[in-house]
Structure formats: C-alpha cells, structure tokens
Design a protein around this motif. Structure first.
Motif, PDB file in Angstrom:
ATOM      1  N   UNK A 161     -76.632-100.549 -14.260  1.00 34.39           N
ATOM      2  CA  UNK A 161     -77.169-101.699 -13.555  1.00 34.39           C
ATOM      3  C   UNK A 161     -78.574-101.566 -13.020  1.00 34.39           C
ATOM      4  N   UNK A 162     -79.273-100.471 -13.319  1.00 34.32           N
ATOM      5  CA  UNK A 162     -80.639-100.323 -12.796  1.00 34.32           C
ATOM      6  C   UNK A 162     -81.372 -99.175 -13.487  1.00 34.32           C
ATOM      7  N   UNK A 163     -82.645 -99.109 -13.184  1.00 40.29           N
ATOM      8  CA  UNK A 163     -83.538 -98.066 -13.669  1.00 40.29           C
ATOM      9  C   UNK A 163     -84.256 -97.519 -12.441  1.00 40.29           C
ATOM     10  N   UNK A 164     -84.063 -96.235 -12.134  1.00 43.23           N
ATOM     11  CA  UNK A 164     -84.618 -95.642 -10.916  1.00 43.23           C
ATOM     12  C   UNK A 164     -85.888 -94.848 -11.210  1.00 43.23           C
ATOM     13  N   UNK A 165     -86.901 -95.048 -10.379  1.00 44.38           N
ATOM     14  CA  UNK A 165     -88.133 -94.255 -10.447  1.00 44.38           C
ATOM     15  C   UNK A 165     -87.987 -93.076  -9.495  1.00 44.38           C
ATOM     16  N   UNK A 166     -88.427 -91.882  -9.939  1.00 47.28           N
ATOM     17  CA  UNK A 166     -88.365 -90.714  -9.065  1.00 47.28           C
ATOM     18  C   UNK A 166     -89.574 -89.811  -9.285  1.00 47.28           C
ATOM     19  N   UNK A 167     -89.815 -88.943  -8.311  1.00 47.39           N
ATOM     20  CA  UNK A 167     -90.865 -87.928  -8.391  1.00 47.39           C
ATOM     21  C   UNK A 167     -90.311 -86.610  -7.885  1.00 47.39           C
ATOM     22  N   UNK A 168     -90.752 -85.526  -8.492  1.00 43.60           N
ATOM     23  CA  UNK A 168     -90.460 -84.183  -7.985  1.00 43.60           C
ATOM     24  C   UNK A 168     -91.778 -83.429  -7.893  1.00 43.60           C
ATOM     25  N   UNK A 169     -91.850 -82.535  -6.929  1.00 44.16           N
ATOM     26  CA  UNK A 169     -93.067 -81.751  -6.759  1.00 44.16           C
ATOM     27  C   UNK A 169     -92.744 -80.476  -5.998  1.00 44.16           C
ATOM     28  N   UNK A 170     -93.351 -79.364  -6.416  1.00 47.83           N
ATOM     29  CA  UNK A 170     -93.215 -78.108  -5.704  1.00 47.83           C
ATOM     30  C   UNK A 170     -92.169 -77.189  -6.298  1.00 47.83           C
ATOM     31  N   UNK A 171     -91.988 -76.061  -5.611  1.00 46.35           N
ATOM     32  CA  UNK A 171     -91.003 -75.068  -6.029  1.00 46.35           C
ATOM     33  C   UNK A 171     -90.285 -74.546  -4.789  1.00 46.35           C
ATOM     34  N   UNK A 172     -89.053 -74.149  -4.988  1.00 49.95           N
ATOM     35  CA  UNK A 172     -88.250 -73.622  -3.890  1.00 49.95           C
ATOM     36  C   UNK A 172     -86.999 -74.454  -3.714  1.00 49.95           C
ATOM     37  N   UNK A 173     -86.309 -74.270  -2.590  1.00 44.73           N
ATOM     38  CA  UNK A 173     -85.079 -75.027  -2.333  1.00 44.73           C
ATOM     39  C   UNK A 173     -85.358 -76.532  -2.344  1.00 44.73           C
TER      40      UNK A 173
END
Length: 140
Positions: free
Chosen positions: A23-35
């Motif tokens: 029912x949808x299309x989600x935009x996401x971002x990831x950045x960095x390293x670690x937990x």
C-alpha cells in the motif's frame, strides 16, 4: 531492490532508497557506522527534521531515518489498505539487515517507537521518547 544513491559526508556515506511495502512506497536514508539508531519524525514533518542530529551521530552510529507514509518523499497510503507504521519500520529494519536498534521518536514518531517496544521488544535496544503521543493516554 531499492534504488540507492550515495553521497560523501566527511567519513560517513549517506545512502537513500525506497522500500515498497503493502500500500505504499517508503523513502529512507542511512548514514554512518556503528550501532543502529532509528529516528522517527513527528506529524507534518519528515526526515529533514533530524539533519542536525544525524551530523552529530553519524561518526558513532548507523543512523536510519524514514519518511512515514504520507509525509516527505514517501507515498500517500493506498486508500482502503490497512497498515501499521510500526510494521513499516520493522520492514525497513529487516530490509537493511538490522536486528535491533535504538529507536528515537518525536511526537507521532514517539507513538510508533512505543508501539515497537510493545510489539517487537527484541528489536528495540533502547527507547528515546520526545514529546511522544501515547495511545489511550489523554494529552494535556
């Protein structure tokens, strides 16, 4: 498969993508390293509200943020298709291969974070609530 792009920010690489959910299309971002640290925005806001926090966290954590359905660069929910914002976040964590994360939520995002802690506590390493809405608790 997400459509991903990357930019260089000091020592961290920012990746953005889209995740198709029912029912949808989600935009996401990831950045960095670690937990992993997941940042959930408030009502009428989007991933951009966390820009300053990402800058402070990306050298010590993998920062994940998404635009929830109907906000920012995510699509509006399909009419008549039931959904759960909590399930959307869990789907994103699964997509990214993240087993557990610190979940940070502001207002509406705090409600989603709380529901995650109740529904899938094994996925929530830490819970940070900022001016959170809580189901069945009167707001003052």
């Amino acid at each position: 498969m997400p459509d991903a792009t990357a930019e260089r920010h000091s020592a961290a690489v920012m990746t953005s993508g889209r995740l198709s959910v029912t029912g949808a299309d989600l935009y996401y971002e990831t950045e960095g390293t670690g937990p992993a640290v997941v940042l959930l925005h408030g009502f009428a806001l989007d991933t951009r509200m966390w820009d300053s926090q990402v800058a402070a966290l990306r050298d010590v954590a993998t920062v994940v943020r998404l635009d929830m359905r109907g906000f920012g660069r995510s699509s509006v929910p399909d009419i008549g298709v039931p959904y759960s914002r909590t399930d959307d976040v869990v789907s994103l964590l699964d997509h990214l291969g993240i087993v557990s994360a610190t979940i940070v939520g502001l207002s509406m995002g705090g409600e989603v974070a709380t529901q995650m802690a109740l529904k899938v506590p094994e996925r929530v390493r830490d819970l940070v609530l900022l001016d959170a809405l809580l189901n069945h608790v009167p707001w003052d």
